[in-house]
Scaffold this motif. Structure first.
Motif: not given
Length: 268
Positions: A80-85, A109
Motif C-alpha cells: 500500500d505504501y508503494l502504491s502496488i495493487g 493482491r
C-alpha cells in the motif's frame, strides 16, 4: 535509508528495476541482503521489492507477539505504501508461510506465488530433529519457548545445515558467527516464535494464484515431502524438486533456482 512506516512498525525496503512488481520475503533471520544472487537477475524483468522483516536487519522491532498473520499484514502495508495493487510474491522457508498467508487472506493482491523450501506450520515431524532440539520443542508439541533458546547455537546449526556444499559452509558459518556479535537476538527469536500455533494446511485450497512449489531434494532443514503435500493441496500448483538441492539451494544452485522462478513467472 528507505523506510516505510506500516502496521505500526518501520520496515526497511529497497526497490530495484521496473515492470510488474515482484516481492520477495526471506526465511528465518534472513534480511534483504540474502537475495544477492536473485536481485541482479530478477530486476532485469521485474520491479523487485526486497525488505527486512520486522525485528530483522534495519527494520524496527515490536513488543507485541509476532505472528505469521502480522508479518503478512506488514507486506500488504508495504505494498500500500508503494502504491502496488498486486504483485508476484516469492517466499522462502518461514517467508513461504508468510507468502501463503498473503495468498489466502489477500487473494486479490497476488498475481503469481512462488513457495520455496517451505512448510505449512503443521509439519513439525518433517523438520530436522536437531532443529527441534535447538528450539526446545518436545515430541508431540509445536510450541516454541524463546526463553530457553540458545540463539547463537540455533543460528550456527541453521546456517550449517542449510548448505550441502562444503565451500558454502566454510564461508557462511564464520560469517554468521561474526555477524552475531552485534545482533540483538530478541527480534529474531520473536520471528521464530511466530510459527507457534500456526497451521494453514486446511486452508491451502483457498489459494487462487498460479503457484510454483519448489524445493531441493536434499533439504536437511525441512523434508522435501512437505512440498509434495503443499503442492497437492493448492489447486493446479506446479511442483519442482531440484535434485541435490539444499535448504539454501537458492544460493548454492542459484542458476537453476533463478531459471525455474523466471520460467514460471514469465511463461506459465
Amino acid at each position: 535509508m528507505p523506510i516505510a512506516t506500516v502496521n505500526g512498525i518501520n520496515i526497511y525496503y529497497e526497490v530495484h528495476g521496473k515492470g510488474i512488481p515482484l516481492i520477495m520475503t526471506q526465511g528465518f533471520a534472513g534480511n534483504h541482503k540474502a537475495w544477492f544472487f536473485q536481485t541482479p537477475v530478477f530486476k532485469k524483468y521485474y520491479k523487485v521489492i526486497i525488505f527486512d522483516s520486522r525485528g530483522i536487519g534495519n527494520s524496527g522491532t515490536s513488543d507485541e507477539t509476532y505472528t505469521i498473520r502480522t508479518m503478512a499484514e506488514d507486506i500488504i502495508g508495504l505494498m500500500d505504501y508503494l502504491s502496488i495493487g498486486n504483485a508476484n510474491v516469492l517466499g522462502l522457508s518461514l517467508g513461504g508461510l508468510v507468502a501463503q498467508e498473503i495468498a489466502i487472506s489477500y487473494p486479490e493482491r497476488v498475481r503469481k506465488l512462488v513457495l520455496g523450501s517451505t512448510y505449512t506450520g503443521r509439519d513439525v515431524k518433517n523438520v530436522h530433529p536437531e532443529l527441534m532440539d535447538n528450539l526446545g520443542i518436545r515430541e508431540g508439541s509445536t510450541d516454541i519457548d524463546i526463553s530457553i533458546i540458545d540463539f547463537r547455537k540455533l543460528i550456527n546449526f541453521m546456517v550449517s545445515a542449510s548448505f550441502n556444499k562444503r565451500l558454502f559452509r566454510m564461508v557462511f558459518v564464520p560469517l554468521s558467527k561474526y555477524g552475531l556479535r552485534s545482533v540483538d537476538p530478541e527480534g529474531y527469536l520473536r520471528q521464530m516464535e511466530s510459527v507457534t500455533g500456526y497451521d494453514n494446511l486446511d486452508r491451502l485450497q483457498l489459494i487462487k494464484a498460479p503457484t510454483l512449489v519448489i524445493t531441493g531434494s536434499e533439504d536437511r532443514i525441512i523434508s522435501p515431502d512437505v512440498s509434495d503435500l503443499i503442492a497437492s493441496k493448492i489447486p493446479n500448483a506446479v511442483l519442482v524438486k531440484v535434485k541435490g538441492g539444499s535448504h539454501a539451494f537458492f544460493m548454492e544452485m542459484r542458476g537453476r533456482f533463478n531459471k525455474e522462478v523466471l520460467d514460471f513467472l514469465r511463461n506459465r
